[in-house]
Structure formats: structure tokens, C-alpha cells
Design a protein around this motif. Structure first.
Motif, PDB file in Angstrom:
ATOM      1  N   ILE A  10       0.837  -1.196   0.000  1.00 20.44           N
ATOM      2  CA  ILE A  10       0.000   0.000   0.000  1.00 20.44           C
ATOM      3  C   ILE A  10       0.869   1.242   0.000  1.00 20.44           C
ATOM      4  O   ILE A  10       0.643   2.177  -0.744  1.00 20.44           O
ATOM      5  CB  ILE A  10      -0.905   0.002   1.245  1.00 20.44           C
ATOM      6  N   SER A  13       2.331   1.797  -3.295  1.00 20.80           N
ATOM      7  CA  SER A  13       1.376   2.024  -4.369  1.00 20.80           C
ATOM      8  C   SER A  13       0.768   3.412  -4.301  1.00 20.80           C
ATOM      9  O   SER A  13       0.261   3.905  -5.284  1.00 20.80           O
ATOM     10  CB  SER A  13       0.271   0.979  -4.322  1.00 20.80           C
ATOM     11  N   ARG A  17       0.705   4.368  -8.134  1.00 18.65           N
ATOM     12  CA  ARG A  17      -0.486   3.515  -8.088  1.00 18.65           C
ATOM     13  C   ARG A  17      -0.698   2.786  -9.395  1.00 18.65           C
ATOM     14  O   ARG A  17      -0.741   1.565  -9.460  1.00 18.65           O
ATOM     15  CB  ARG A  17      -1.706   4.367  -7.762  1.00 18.65           C
ATOM     16  N   SER A  21       0.203  -1.554 -10.156  1.00 23.58           N
ATOM     17  CA  SER A  21      -0.871  -2.533 -10.077  1.00 23.58           C
ATOM     18  C   SER A  21      -0.741  -3.535 -11.217  1.00 23.58           C
ATOM     19  O   SER A  21      -0.636  -3.175 -12.376  1.00 23.58           O
ATOM     20  CB  SER A  21      -2.222  -1.821 -10.137  1.00 23.58           C
ATOM     21  N   SER A  22      -0.735  -4.791 -10.857  1.00 21.04           N
ATOM     22  CA  SER A  22      -0.574  -5.819 -11.865  1.00 21.04           C
ATOM     23  C   SER A  22      -1.797  -6.729 -11.839  1.00 21.04           C
ATOM     24  O   SER A  22      -2.240  -7.152 -10.791  1.00 21.04           O
ATOM     25  CB  SER A  22       0.689  -6.628 -11.574  1.00 21.04           C
ATOM     26  N   ARG A  25      -2.245 -12.223 -10.573  1.00 24.33           N
ATOM     27  CA  ARG A  25      -1.980 -12.568  -9.174  1.00 24.33           C
ATOM     28  C   ARG A  25      -1.620 -14.032  -9.122  1.00 24.33           C
ATOM     29  O   ARG A  25      -2.108 -14.815  -9.910  1.00 24.33           O
ATOM     30  CB  ARG A  25      -3.238 -12.382  -8.331  1.00 24.33           C
TER      31      ARG A  25
ATOM     32  N   VAL B 101      -6.356  -2.188   4.877  1.00 25.66           N
ATOM     33  CA  VAL B 101      -6.023  -3.594   4.608  1.00 25.66           C
ATOM     34  C   VAL B 101      -7.192  -4.428   5.100  1.00 25.66           C
ATOM     35  O   VAL B 101      -7.916  -3.996   5.991  1.00 25.66           O
ATOM     36  CB  VAL B 101      -4.724  -4.008   5.321  1.00 25.66           C
ATOM     37  N   GLY B 164      -6.268 -10.894  -2.890  1.00 26.06           N
ATOM     38  CA  GLY B 164      -6.417  -9.630  -2.166  1.00 26.06           C
ATOM     39  C   GLY B 164      -7.807  -9.025  -2.331  1.00 26.06           C
ATOM     40  O   GLY B 164      -8.398  -8.518  -1.382  1.00 26.06           O
ATOM     41  N   GLY B 165      -8.348  -9.108  -3.543  1.00 20.67           N
ATOM     42  CA  GLY B 165      -9.671  -8.562  -3.803  1.00 20.67           C
ATOM     43  C   GLY B 165     -10.752  -9.296  -3.027  1.00 20.67           C
ATOM     44  O   GLY B 165     -11.673  -8.688  -2.480  1.00 20.67           O
ATOM     45  N   GLU B 187     -10.041   4.156   2.329  1.00 21.47           N
ATOM     46  CA  GLU B 187      -9.314   3.722   1.125  1.00 21.47           C
ATOM     47  C   GLU B 187      -9.282   2.203   1.001  1.00 21.47           C
ATOM     48  O   GLU B 187      -8.203   1.606   0.880  1.00 21.47           O
ATOM     49  CB  GLU B 187      -7.884   4.265   1.131  1.00 21.47           C
ATOM     50  N   SER B 190      -7.374   0.696  -2.175  1.00 23.95           N
ATOM     51  CA  SER B 190      -6.132   1.307  -2.647  1.00 23.95           C
ATOM     52  C   SER B 190      -5.038   0.280  -2.916  1.00 23.95           C
ATOM     53  O   SER B 190      -4.128   0.541  -3.682  1.00 23.95           O
ATOM     54  CB  SER B 190      -5.642   2.339  -1.641  1.00 23.95           C
ATOM     55  N   ALA B 191      -5.125  -0.912  -2.294  1.00 23.59           N
ATOM     56  CA  ALA B 191      -4.072  -1.909  -2.502  1.00 23.59           C
ATOM     57  C   ALA B 191      -4.389  -2.851  -3.662  1.00 23.59           C
ATOM     58  O   ALA B 191      -3.623  -3.755  -3.943  1.00 23.59           O
ATOM     59  CB  ALA B 191      -3.853  -2.721  -1.225  1.00 23.59           C
ATOM     60  N   LEU B 192      -5.547  -2.636  -4.310  1.00 25.93           N
ATOM     61  CA  LEU B 192      -5.968  -3.593  -5.336  1.00 25.93           C
ATOM     62  C   LEU B 192      -5.585  -3.098  -6.731  1.00 25.93           C
ATOM     63  O   LEU B 192      -5.458  -1.901  -6.971  1.00 25.93           O
ATOM     64  CB  LEU B 192      -7.490  -3.777  -5.286  1.00 25.93           C
ATOM     65  N   ASP B 193      -5.425  -4.047  -7.648  1.00 22.79           N
ATOM     66  CA  ASP B 193      -5.124  -3.652  -9.021  1.00 22.79           C
ATOM     67  C   ASP B 193      -6.388  -3.108  -9.689  1.00 22.79           C
ATOM     68  O   ASP B 193      -7.501  -3.282  -9.194  1.00 22.79           O
ATOM     69  CB  ASP B 193      -4.544  -4.826  -9.801  1.00 22.79           C
ATOM     70  N   GLU B 194      -6.191  -2.442 -10.830  1.00 24.27           N
ATOM     71  CA  GLU B 194      -7.257  -1.689 -11.490  1.00 24.27           C
ATOM     72  C   GLU B 194      -8.496  -2.557 -11.800  1.00 24.27           C
ATOM     73  O   GLU B 194      -9.622  -2.135 -11.550  1.00 24.27           O
ATOM     74  CB  GLU B 194      -6.688  -1.113 -12.787  1.00 24.27           C
ATOM     75  N   PHE B 195      -8.274  -3.760 -12.323  1.00 25.23           N
ATOM     76  CA  PHE B 195      -9.398  -4.610 -12.733  1.00 25.23           C
ATOM     77  C   PHE B 195     -10.198  -5.073 -11.523  1.00 25.23           C
ATOM     78  O   PHE B 195     -11.419  -4.976 -11.483  1.00 25.23           O
ATOM     79  CB  PHE B 195      -8.886  -5.826 -13.523  1.00 25.23           C
TER      80      PHE B 195
END
Lengths: 292, 286
Positions: A10, A13, A17, A21-22, A25, B101, B164-165, B187, B190-195
Motif C-alpha cells: 500500500i 502504491s 499507483r 498494479s498488476s 496474481r 487492509v 487480495g480482492g 481507502e 487502494s491496494a488492489l489492481d485496477e481490474f
């Protein structure tokens, strides 16, 4: 995967950001695939076996040339084989002293750890005493305890409990404090009371640390029992007594046979605790890493 | 917690249908290191609204959220949650908190994690019925909740077996599970990827449209704020204050297709503009 890793992700990122982000996973399924590997492949067990063989050869070489230094492995085996009941009997005495002392030390340390984490006043009162206890060589207390409590099991249990107390105390304190702040915040917004936080968060969180402590103190408990037996020789049973009597009669084979029993005992206890840990800590990251 | 009743009595101005932050001041540190996290902030959130709070780092948006959650006290000013003091609202389990988190308990299954709030502080329901802002809500089956969030197959899994999602969706289900009057989200994506983030936004919206729980949602993402919210609150830093309150007048339900709509981009541009003026008007960073 771990809490720390999550939070570091976090932090990084927030700066980059979009780039960090990938979408790919590591899937949970992929993680467990390592478990299908067999532990019986030669490259798993061969190094240990070869190392043991080399150690045995060196031992035999030294023992053959200097009989007063080491007995030959065959002689030790003979000593064990001629009177197995004698060794079993004495091993049982030492083992029961070690385990009962360990239970006393464990319960005491656990209770103190909970008290110390729940109350700042108790922490300031108890911790200096615990540290003094830790820096005092327990070996030095053993003879005094024999004078006070005689040649029965009491001094052995006390020495074992004392020697195991501090490692358990420190680990359980760390474990009880290892709950992550965000989950404490969630429990705080629910106004969970202290008892609920203790039983539902702190105690389960401490389990990995409890097992780390147990791996240290199980072998230590045997050390405690043997040391106490050294201080009260001739009277009671136990492998420590066997060793001190046999060495004063220069019967090296018996001494090393007793030592072999002690080593086996320690290894068995360690194996036991590792298996138990595997079952209880299925959910913990230390066990997940091993599976990978 | 001990003097909740006296605190409650001082909140006569507080509306039972609003979350009110009034004249809240919060200063951290002292002397040269003094930082004003919140400088006399006023905010009103109506029951049932989805409100996002956006702003640069250090604008006090998380501090404000934590004040509403009763995790921090204002140095001066008042906070009330549907007519109750935050301490009282927490004691009545009116607040569902979703941290950055997932913060799941690794030894509990997904279902165990979602039902844990109902197992602590069991006197909350009785207390909640006595509060002025009490609204009766039907109990939600945690299994139904998890199924709605796409976790129906994962109910018996342990957190480490989830992505994570999925973990963050469990944390959202945990907050919904107590029929909270307000969800406070710090938030959460905030730790997740775009998709993953966009997929969860859609699921959160669908669930929210059924439950209509009040939400205060802190975010760094302008587009996220516009897609989700009825109202976007733009904050600025040093000192932390509210720069603009922008109602998002877009039809619901909002689906993925709407993300391209021109009206949405207009709102995004407006918010970016406000963020920039906030940045420009603030004192120079030390």
C-alpha cells in the motif's frame, strides 16, 4: 500474503499507483502445488544421512585410537542392549520430571504474560523480577534447592519450571502484542471488551509464538531435569543420576548410552511439537511457506 | 465510554438522521512540529447517502473518518452519528469500519470472519434500540451477504486461500453483517489492481443499492469517487479543511457502461479543478 507485505504494498502504491498494479496474481491454487513433491526423494534425505555417516566414521576413528576419550559405537549399543529396562526406567523418570516441570513453567509463564500485557502496573512490577530470574544461572540454584527440598522430585520440577519460564514468557508477551492495528480498530469500533479482545484476538495471535517457544523449551526442560539430577546424585533415579554415577566409576559406555537416550528423548519431543504445530497453525504463514 | 450519557446529553443539536461533524479541530504534535490535521471542519452526511471524501495526503480525510468511528477525539468541536456520540454509536454497533487492509483473522474461515462482529459486544442491540436515531433493520444472513459479493463458493476457505480482492470483499461483508447504520471505509481498494478494483466497485454499488446503508468513503481516486457517490467532499491540506462539496447528480443504478459517459467526465474534471485550486491556495509546503 503477510500483513507486513500488504502494508508495504500500500505504501509504495500510493506513489506509483497505476504502474505498480498488476492484473496477474498468484492464484491460491498455484500455491499448494508444491505439496505434491515427495519428501522421500534422495536429494531430501541423502545429505542428512551422509553427514551422519561421516560423523559416525570420525567417532569410530577417534574411539578406536583413544579408548579413554570415546567409547566405540558398538560398545554403547551393547550397554543399551544388555539392560534396556534399566535405561527405559531411568529415562521415564527424567522425562516425567521434565514434562511436569515444563507444564508448571508454561502455565506460570502464560498467566504472567497475560497479566503483564493487560496491566501496565503489573508489567512494571513483574518484568524486573523476571529479568533477574533469567540472568541468574539456574544451574547455580539447583544445589540450594536440593538442600531445601531434598532428593525427591520437587527440586527437579522447580529447576525445570524455572529454566523454561522465561523463554515462554517473552514469546507469549510478543505474541499477545502481535495483533495488527487495523483489526484492533475494527474491534474497537465494535466496542469489544478486553476479555473479548484477549480471547478472540490476542490468544489466537499468540499461538505461532507459543509454538516457537515450545520448540525451545521442550529440549530445555530435559536439560533442567538432568541438571537437577546432577545436584542430587546417588539418591533418586533418572538419566542424570546414571550419568554422574557411571562417570565417577569411569564407565564411559554407560555414560554415552544415557546421553544417547537423552538425545533421542529431545528429538522425539521436538518432532512431537512440530507435528502439533503443523496441525494447529494450518492458517499461519510460517506453515504456508513450508508448503511452498 | 464511561460517560456516554453525559456526552449524549450535550448533543441536543444533533439530528437523528444525519452524521454531523461540527467545527472539528485536530492538531498533532506541538511547537515547531505542530500539524493542523483538521481546521474547524463542518460536514453533514444525510442518512442513506454515499459520500466520498477525497484530497491530497495530509488533508485530514482519514482523521475525520477516524473521528466519526470514535477512534480519535477532536481537540474541539463535536461529532455526532445519527444523534449519538461516536462512543455511543460504537457501543451500539452502529458503525461498520473497513480499514485500508482487509485485517481478517487468519485462523477463521470466511464465514467466521464475517460473523465475528456479532459475537462480541452482545449488549449492543439493546442499547441501539434506546438511541434516538434507531432504525429497525432486518437481520442479514451472512451467507446471503457473501453470495451477493461473489464469495458464495469461498465461505469455508481460510483468508490465505483468497486473493487480495476477495479478502477485501470479506472485510466489506464483515462491516455490512452487523446491519450498521453507517459504513466507514478508509481507502479500502487502494491496494488492489485496477481490474479487481472496478469489479469490487460494481459489487459494492449493487449491494449498497439494496441496503441503502449510509457510507462515508475515503479515497485517492477521482473516478472512484464519482462512480460511487451521491456527494463528493474535496479536502485540502495544511491545514486540513473542506474545499468543496459536490453533489453527483447522475442516475442510479450506475453500471460499468456509464463509466464512459460524458457527464461523468465533467464531474471528474470539476473535482480535479477543485483539487488543484486547493493545492494552489494552500500555504507552501515546508
Amino acid at each position: 500474503m503477510t500483513q507486513q507485505m500488504n502494508s508495504s504494498v500500500i505504501r509504495s502504491s500510493s506513489a506509483t499507483r497505476s504502474s505498480s498494479s498488476s492484473p496477474t496474481r498468484s492464484s491460491p491454487v498455484a500455491r499448494s502445488s508444491g505439496a505434491t513433491r515427495s519428501p522421500w526423494r534422495p536429494r531430501v534425505w541423502a545429505p542428512a544421512v551422509i553427514a551422519i555417516l561421516i560423523a559416525a566414521l570420525v567417532w569410530e576413528y577417534v574411539a578406536t585410537n583413544n579408548t579413554y576419550l570415546l567409547p566405540r559405537l558398538g560398545t554403547i549399543g551393547q550397554a543399551l542392549a544388555t539392560q534396556p529396562a534399566f535405561f527405559l526406567d531411568n529415562a521415564w523418570v527424567t522425562l516425567s520430571e521434565a514434562l511436569v516441570g515444563l507444564v508448571i513453567g508454561f502455565v506460570a509463564a502464560f498467566v504472567v504474560a497475560v497479566l503483564v500485557t493487560e496491566s501496565g502496573i503489573l508489567r512494571r512490577a513483574i518484568m524486573p523480577l523476571a529479568v533477574v530470574l533469567n540472568v541468574t544461572p539456574v544451574v547455580a540454584i539447583a544445589p540450594a534447592l536440593v538442600v531445601a527440598f531434598g532428593f525427591g522430585p520437587a527440586p527437579k520440577l522447580i529447576v525445570t519450571a524455572l529454566i523454561t519460564f522465561f523463554p515462554i514468557l517473552m514469546n507469549v508477551i510478543t505474541g499477545l502484542n502481535s495483533v495488527s492495528p487495523p483489526i484492533l480498530q475494527v474491534f474497537s469500533t465494535l466496542r469489544a471488551n478486553r476479555f473479548e479482545v484477549l480471547t478472540r484476538l490476542r490468544l489466537p495471535s499468540s499461538l505461532p509464538y507459543v509454538f516457537a517457544a515450545l520448540k525451545v523449551v521442550f529440549p530445555l526442560s530435559v536439560v533442567g531435569a538432568v541438571v537437577a539430577e546432577f545436584s542430587a546424585p546417588g539418591a533418586a533415579k533418572g538419566l542424570g543420576t546414571v550419568i554422574s554415577v557411571a562417570s565417577s566409576n569411569s564407565r564411559l559406555a554407560v555414560v554415552y548410552a544415557a546421553i544417547a537416550c537423552l538425545a533421542l528423548m529431545g528429538a522425539a519431543l521436538l518432532l512431537l511439537i512440530t507435528l502439533l504445530e503443523k496441525r494447529v497453525l494450518r492458517w499461519h504463514e510460517s506453515q504456508l511457506l513450508k508448503r511452498e | 465510554m464511561t460517560n456516554t450519557h453525559s456526552a449524549g446529553a450535550s448533543l441536543e443539536y444533533a439530528s437523528p438522521d444525519e452524521i454531523v461533524v461540527s467545527d472539528a479541530l485536530k492538531v498533532y504534535g506541538s511547537g515547531a512540529g505542530e500539524v493542523t490535521a483538521l481546521s474547524h471542519v463542518d460536514l453533514t452526511v444525510k442518512r442513506g447517502q454515499f459520500v466520498s471524501v477525497i484530497g491530497p495526503s495530509g488533508c485530514g480525510k482519514s482523521t475525520m473518518l477516524r473521528m466519526i468511528a470514535g477512534l480519535e477525539q477532536p481537540d474541539s468541536g463535536e461529532v455526532s452519528v445519527f444523534g449519538a456520540h461516536p462512543d455511543e454509536a460504537c457501543a451500539a454497533k452502529m458503525i461498520g469500519f473497513v480499514p485500508q487492509v482487509p485485517a481478517l483473522l487468519p485462523w477463521l474461515s470466511v464465514l467466521g470472519n464475517v460473523t465475528i462482529p456479532s459475537k462480541v459486544n452482545r449488549r449492543a442491540d439493546a442499547l441501539r434500540r434506546t438511541l434516538p436515531g434507531h432504525v429497525a433493520r432486518p437481520a442479514t444472513d451472512p451467507r446471503v451477504l457473501l453470495t451477493k459479493l461473489g464469495l458464495g463458493d469461498a465461505i469455508d476457505r481460510l483468508p490465505h486461500q483468497l486473493s487480495g480482492g476477495m479478502q477485501q470483499r470479506v472485510a466489506i461483508a464483515r462491516a455490512f453483517s452487523i446491519q450498521a447504520d453507517v459504513l466507514l471505509m478508509d481507502e479500502p481498494f487502494s491496494a488492489l489492481d485496477e481490474f479487481t478494483r472496478e469489479a469490487i466497485q460494481v459489487q459494492l454499488l449493487e449491494l449498497w443499492e439494496q441496503m441503502r446503508t449510509t457510507v462515508v468513503f475515503v479515497t485517492h481516486s477521482v473516478s472512484e469517487a464519482v462512480v460511487l457517490s451521491d456527494v463528493v467532499v474535496v479536502m485540502s491540506a495544511r491545514p486540513g479543511r473542506i474545499e468543496a462539496v459536490i453533489p453527483i447528480d447522475l442516475p442510479r443504478p450506475r453500471r460499468q457502461g456509464l463509466l464512459e459517459a460524458a457527464a461523468m467526465h465533467e464531474y471528474e474534471d470539476l473535482i480535479r479543478e477543485k483539487l488543484q485550486t486547493a493545492w494552489a491556495s494552500g500555504p507552501v509546503v515546508r
